[in-house]
Design a protein around this motif. Structure first.
Motif, PDB file in Angstrom:
ATOM      1  N   LEU A   1       1.004  -1.344  -0.051  1.00  0.00           N
ATOM      2  CA  LEU A   1       0.100   0.081  -0.045  1.00  0.00           C
ATOM      3  C   LEU A   1       0.939   1.105   0.112  1.00  0.00           C
ATOM      4  O   LEU A   1       1.456   1.367   0.940  1.00  0.00           O
ATOM      5  CB  LEU A   1      -0.787  -0.033   1.172  1.00  0.00           C
ATOM      6  CG  LEU A   1      -1.680   1.342   1.497  1.00  0.00           C
ATOM      7  CD1 LEU A   1      -2.526   1.735   0.319  1.00  0.00           C
ATOM      8  CD2 LEU A   1      -2.356   1.387   2.779  1.00  0.00           C
ATOM      9  N   VAL A   2       1.001   2.064  -1.066  1.00  0.00           N
ATOM     10  CA  VAL A   2       1.715   3.214  -1.200  1.00  0.00           C
ATOM     11  C   VAL A   2       1.005   4.390  -0.693  1.00  0.00           C
ATOM     12  O   VAL A   2      -0.315   4.604  -1.179  1.00  0.00           O
ATOM     13  CB  VAL A   2       2.061   3.505  -2.633  1.00  0.00           C
ATOM     14  CG1 VAL A   2       2.952   4.689  -2.687  1.00  0.00           C
ATOM     15  CG2 VAL A   2       2.732   2.277  -3.151  1.00  0.00           C
ATOM     16  N   LEU A   3       1.721   5.065   0.414  1.00  0.00           N
ATOM     17  CA  LEU A   3       1.036   6.401   0.757  1.00  0.00           C
ATOM     18  C   LEU A   3       1.860   7.633   0.481  1.00  0.00           C
ATOM     19  O   LEU A   3       3.041   7.438   0.595  1.00  0.00           O
ATOM     20  CB  LEU A   3       0.986   6.521   2.309  1.00  0.00           C
ATOM     21  CG  LEU A   3       0.126   5.135   2.903  1.00  0.00           C
ATOM     22  CD1 LEU A   3       0.223   5.463   4.703  1.00  0.00           C
ATOM     23  CD2 LEU A   3      -1.436   5.204   2.408  1.00  0.00           C
ATOM     24  N   ALA A   4       1.275   8.517  -0.417  1.00  0.00           N
ATOM     25  CA  ALA A   4       1.921   9.444  -0.878  1.00  0.00           C
ATOM     26  C   ALA A   4       1.276  10.841  -0.869  1.00  0.00           C
ATOM     27  O   ALA A   4       0.110  10.974  -0.827  1.00  0.00           O
ATOM     28  CB  ALA A   4       2.479   9.267  -2.447  1.00  0.00           C
ATOM     29  N   PRO A   5       1.900  11.915  -1.126  1.00  0.00           N
ATOM     30  CA  PRO A   5       1.235  13.455  -1.034  1.00  0.00           C
ATOM     31  C   PRO A   5       0.003  13.534  -2.013  1.00  0.00           C
ATOM     32  O   PRO A   5       0.428  12.947  -3.137  1.00  0.00           O
ATOM     33  CB  PRO A   5       2.332  14.255  -1.317  1.00  0.00           C
ATOM     34  CG  PRO A   5       3.715  13.543  -0.758  1.00  0.00           C
ATOM     35  CD  PRO A   5       3.345  12.347  -1.247  1.00  0.00           C
ATOM     36  N   TRP A   6      -0.873  14.223  -1.664  1.00  0.00           N
ATOM     37  CA  TRP A   6      -1.811  14.597  -2.750  1.00  0.00           C
ATOM     38  C   TRP A   6      -1.171  15.198  -3.713  1.00  0.00           C
ATOM     39  O   TRP A   6      -0.288  16.035  -3.607  1.00  0.00           O
ATOM     40  CB  TRP A   6      -2.840  15.508  -1.998  1.00  0.00           C
ATOM     41  CG  TRP A   6      -4.059  15.821  -2.794  1.00  0.00           C
ATOM     42  CD1 TRP A   6      -4.632  14.948  -3.715  1.00  0.00           C
ATOM     43  CD2 TRP A   6      -4.673  17.063  -2.824  1.00  0.00           C
ATOM     44  NE1 TRP A   6      -5.681  15.665  -4.335  1.00  0.00           N
ATOM     45  CE2 TRP A   6      -5.772  16.967  -3.740  1.00  0.00           C
ATOM     46  CE3 TRP A   6      -4.766  18.168  -2.078  1.00  0.00           C
ATOM     47  CZ2 TRP A   6      -6.959  17.854  -3.876  1.00  0.00           C
ATOM     48  CZ3 TRP A   6      -5.630  19.156  -2.406  1.00  0.00           C
ATOM     49  CH2 TRP A   6      -6.565  18.971  -3.360  1.00  0.00           C
ATOM     50  N   ARG A   7      -1.539  14.869  -4.895  1.00  0.00           N
ATOM     51  CA  ARG A   7      -0.924  15.333  -6.245  1.00  0.00           C
ATOM     52  C   ARG A   7      -1.509  16.965  -6.488  1.00  0.00           C
ATOM     53  O   ARG A   7      -0.576  17.566  -7.462  1.00  0.00           O
ATOM     54  CB  ARG A   7      -1.346  14.708  -7.342  1.00  0.00           C
ATOM     55  CG  ARG A   7      -0.832  13.185  -7.595  1.00  0.00           C
ATOM     56  CD  ARG A   7      -1.209  12.415  -8.645  1.00  0.00           C
ATOM     57  NE  ARG A   7      -2.734  12.109  -8.012  1.00  0.00           N
ATOM     58  CZ  ARG A   7      -3.659  11.582  -8.932  1.00  0.00           C
ATOM     59  NH1 ARG A   7      -3.627  11.374 -10.109  1.00  0.00           N
ATOM     60  NH2 ARG A   7      -4.857  11.046  -8.348  1.00  0.00           N
ATOM     61  N   PHE A   8      -2.143  17.587  -5.761  1.00  0.00           N
ATOM     62  CA  PHE A   8      -2.342  18.839  -5.866  1.00  0.00           C
ATOM     63  C   PHE A   8      -2.150  19.557  -4.497  1.00  0.00           C
ATOM     64  O   PHE A   8      -2.997  20.502  -3.935  1.00  0.00           O
ATOM     65  CB  PHE A   8      -4.158  18.988  -6.141  1.00  0.00           C
ATOM     66  CG  PHE A   8      -4.007  18.306  -7.460  1.00  0.00           C
ATOM     67  CD1 PHE A   8      -3.834  18.547  -8.795  1.00  0.00           C
ATOM     68  CD2 PHE A   8      -4.640  17.063  -7.374  1.00  0.00           C
ATOM     69  CE1 PHE A   8      -4.000  18.003  -9.814  1.00  0.00           C
ATOM     70  CE2 PHE A   8      -4.928  16.247  -8.534  1.00  0.00           C
ATOM     71  CZ  PHE A   8      -4.590  16.858  -9.926  1.00  0.00           C
ATOM     72  N   ASP A   9      -1.157  19.195  -3.462  1.00  0.00           N
ATOM     73  CA  ASP A   9      -1.146  19.728  -2.366  1.00  0.00           C
ATOM     74  C   ASP A   9      -0.709  21.103  -2.135  1.00  0.00           C
ATOM     75  O   ASP A   9      -0.898  21.630  -1.064  1.00  0.00           O
ATOM     76  CB  ASP A   9      -0.114  18.825  -1.748  1.00  0.00           C
ATOM     77  CG  ASP A   9      -0.253  18.846   0.010  1.00  0.00           C
ATOM     78  OD1 ASP A   9      -1.443  18.857   0.426  1.00  0.00           O
ATOM     79  OD2 ASP A   9       0.843  18.697   0.745  1.00  0.00           O
ATOM     80  N   GLY A  10      -0.157  21.825  -3.254  1.00  0.00           N
ATOM     81  CA  GLY A  10       0.135  23.030  -3.072  1.00  0.00           C
ATOM     82  C   GLY A  10       1.756  23.244  -2.926  1.00  0.00           C
ATOM     83  O   GLY A  10       2.121  24.593  -2.912  1.00  0.00           O
ATOM     84  N   HIS A  11       2.666  22.240  -2.991  1.00  0.00           N
ATOM     85  CA  HIS A  11       3.987  22.378  -2.728  1.00  0.00           C
ATOM     86  C   HIS A  11       4.525  21.676  -4.095  1.00  0.00           C
ATOM     87  O   HIS A  11       4.356  20.466  -4.030  1.00  0.00           O
ATOM     88  CB  HIS A  11       4.748  21.972  -1.403  1.00  0.00           C
ATOM     89  CG  HIS A  11       5.835  22.244  -1.305  1.00  0.00           C
ATOM     90  ND1 HIS A  11       6.964  21.727  -1.892  1.00  0.00           N
ATOM     91  CD2 HIS A  11       6.605  22.911  -0.211  1.00  0.00           C
ATOM     92  CE1 HIS A  11       8.054  22.199  -1.416  1.00  0.00           C
ATOM     93  NE2 HIS A  11       8.159  22.984  -0.496  1.00  0.00           N
ATOM     94  N   PRO A  12       5.483  22.221  -4.611  1.00  0.00           N
ATOM     95  CA  PRO A  12       5.994  21.491  -5.776  1.00  0.00           C
ATOM     96  C   PRO A  12       6.651  20.169  -5.522  1.00  0.00           C
ATOM     97  O   PRO A  12       6.514  19.266  -6.382  1.00  0.00           O
ATOM     98  CB  PRO A  12       7.062  22.496  -6.398  1.00  0.00           C
ATOM     99  CG  PRO A  12       7.378  23.600  -5.201  1.00  0.00           C
ATOM    100  CD  PRO A  12       6.157  23.645  -4.527  1.00  0.00           C
ATOM    101  N   ASP A  13       7.493  20.119  -4.314  1.00  0.00           N
ATOM    102  CA  ASP A  13       8.018  18.899  -4.016  1.00  0.00           C
ATOM    103  C   ASP A  13       7.061  18.005  -3.816  1.00  0.00           C
ATOM    104  O   ASP A  13       6.953  16.681  -3.976  1.00  0.00           O
ATOM    105  CB  ASP A  13       9.080  19.019  -2.675  1.00  0.00           C
ATOM    106  CG  ASP A  13      10.250  19.520  -3.275  1.00  0.00           C
ATOM    107  OD1 ASP A  13      10.587  19.700  -4.414  1.00  0.00           O
ATOM    108  OD2 ASP A  13      11.034  19.659  -2.286  1.00  0.00           O
ATOM    109  N   HIS A  14       6.053  18.053  -3.039  1.00  0.00           N
ATOM    110  CA  HIS A  14       4.729  17.362  -2.735  1.00  0.00           C
ATOM    111  C   HIS A  14       4.195  16.831  -3.909  1.00  0.00           C
ATOM    112  O   HIS A  14       3.893  15.597  -3.895  1.00  0.00           O
ATOM    113  CB  HIS A  14       3.840  17.800  -1.836  1.00  0.00           C
ATOM    114  CG  HIS A  14       4.526  18.172  -0.222  1.00  0.00           C
ATOM    115  ND1 HIS A  14       3.605  17.985   0.622  1.00  0.00           N
ATOM    116  CD2 HIS A  14       5.473  18.686   0.229  1.00  0.00           C
ATOM    117  CE1 HIS A  14       4.197  18.167   1.915  1.00  0.00           C
ATOM    118  NE2 HIS A  14       5.614  18.557   1.463  1.00  0.00           N
ATOM    119  N   GLU A  15       3.782  17.674  -4.781  1.00  0.00           N
ATOM    120  CA  GLU A  15       2.935  17.363  -5.917  1.00  0.00           C
ATOM    121  C   GLU A  15       4.033  16.193  -6.787  1.00  0.00           C
ATOM    122  O   GLU A  15       3.316  15.364  -7.430  1.00  0.00           O
ATOM    123  CB  GLU A  15       2.603  18.430  -6.868  1.00  0.00           C
ATOM    124  CG  GLU A  15       1.465  19.356  -5.870  1.00  0.00           C
ATOM    125  CD  GLU A  15       1.022  20.619  -6.660  1.00  0.00           C
ATOM    126  OE1 GLU A  15       1.405  20.814  -7.494  1.00  0.00           O
ATOM    127  OE2 GLU A  15       0.323  21.338  -5.846  1.00  0.00           O
TER     128      GLU A  15
END
Length: 250
Positions: free
Chosen positions: A144-158
């Motif tokens: 199960l992969v948990l990763a940042p929301w692709r629209f989180d508002g920070h370029p590294d997160h996205e």
């Protein structure tokens, strides 16, 4: 609006989020249902602390249940204080790696379950394709992969979120996204438009461990000597991660 503008200022007050009835009236998902019979949880964290802020409760509950977790630290977060004379990128890199190790230990996870990729802080988008390839080589179908929301508002997160989403899809493993900076810039009144199917996990049993883990990130909370800049995680930001529930996006 650029990413810097999105995460500046006080952001959405936690009291406004607590008043978001639509979100908190969503049905809860239990740990086993959320993890979908995964053999391993893989948390892709763009910076040390993202995995604990967003997923610390889940990781603590999983450890107590005997479920193995693996933290992929994409960057070392070494660029968080660019104007500091003492807290140089080199010193921050070492400090944040140590903080991450002690934080996951508080959740019941050994430091050997951390992989540091060492991508430059602020440069994940430039290495997004390479990160995706690396994840595809190391993920398993029963993860199960948990990763940042692709629209989180920070370029590294996205960028980390996109790489993880595509890699998990290619491998065929389950995936969920977690918000971090979205709690800051998003208006709670419009959360129902952005998040169609949020999944709420009750982390009451793991909340204490999560708070102890967050406290280990002293460079980010400002609990260190010779820091002249405002901390990355002041009280109004931390308030969003003191809840009894974590939110995951399918």
């Amino acid at each position: 609006m650029d990413a810097v503008a999105l995460i500046n200022g006080q952001g959405s007050d936690e009291r406004a989020w607590q008043g978001c009835d639509w979100l908190w009236q969503q049905p809860e998902t239990g740990l086993h249902a959320l993890c979908a019979d995964a053999a391993r949880i893989v948390v892709v964290a763009p910076h040390p602390d993202d995995e604990v802020l967003a997923c610390g409760g889940l990781l603590s509950l999983a450890a107590a249940d005997g479920l193995q977790s693996w933290v992929v630290a994409v960057t070392d977060g070494e660029a968080c204080y660019p104007d500091e004379a003492w807290w140089t990128p080199h010193r921050l890199r070492d400090a944040r790696r140590h903080e991450l190790a002690t934080a996951v230990s508080a959740l019941g996870i050994g430091a050997e379950r951390i992989t540091h990729l060492g991508i430059a802080d602020g440069g994940v988008a430039q290495r997004e394709a390479a990160l995706q390839r690396w994840l595809r080589r190391h993920l398993h179908k029963d993860d199960l992969v948990l990763a940042p929301w692709r629209f989180d508002g920070h370029p590294d997160h996205e960028a980390a979120g996109r790489a993880a989403w595509h890699a998990a899809r290619a491998v065929g493993c389950a995936r969920l996204e977690y918000p971090v900076w979205a709690w800051h810039w998003m208006d709670p009144a419009y959360a129902h438009i952005a998040w169609e199917r949020p999944r709420l996990l009750d982390i009451s049993a793991g909340r204490g461990a999560k708070q102890r883990a967050i406290a280990e990130f002293r460079t980010q909370t400002g609990d260190v000597e010779q820091l002249q800049s405002p901390p990355i995680l002041p009280a109004h930001v931390l308030a969003r991660f003191h809840r009894n529930h974590e939110v995951y996006l399918a």
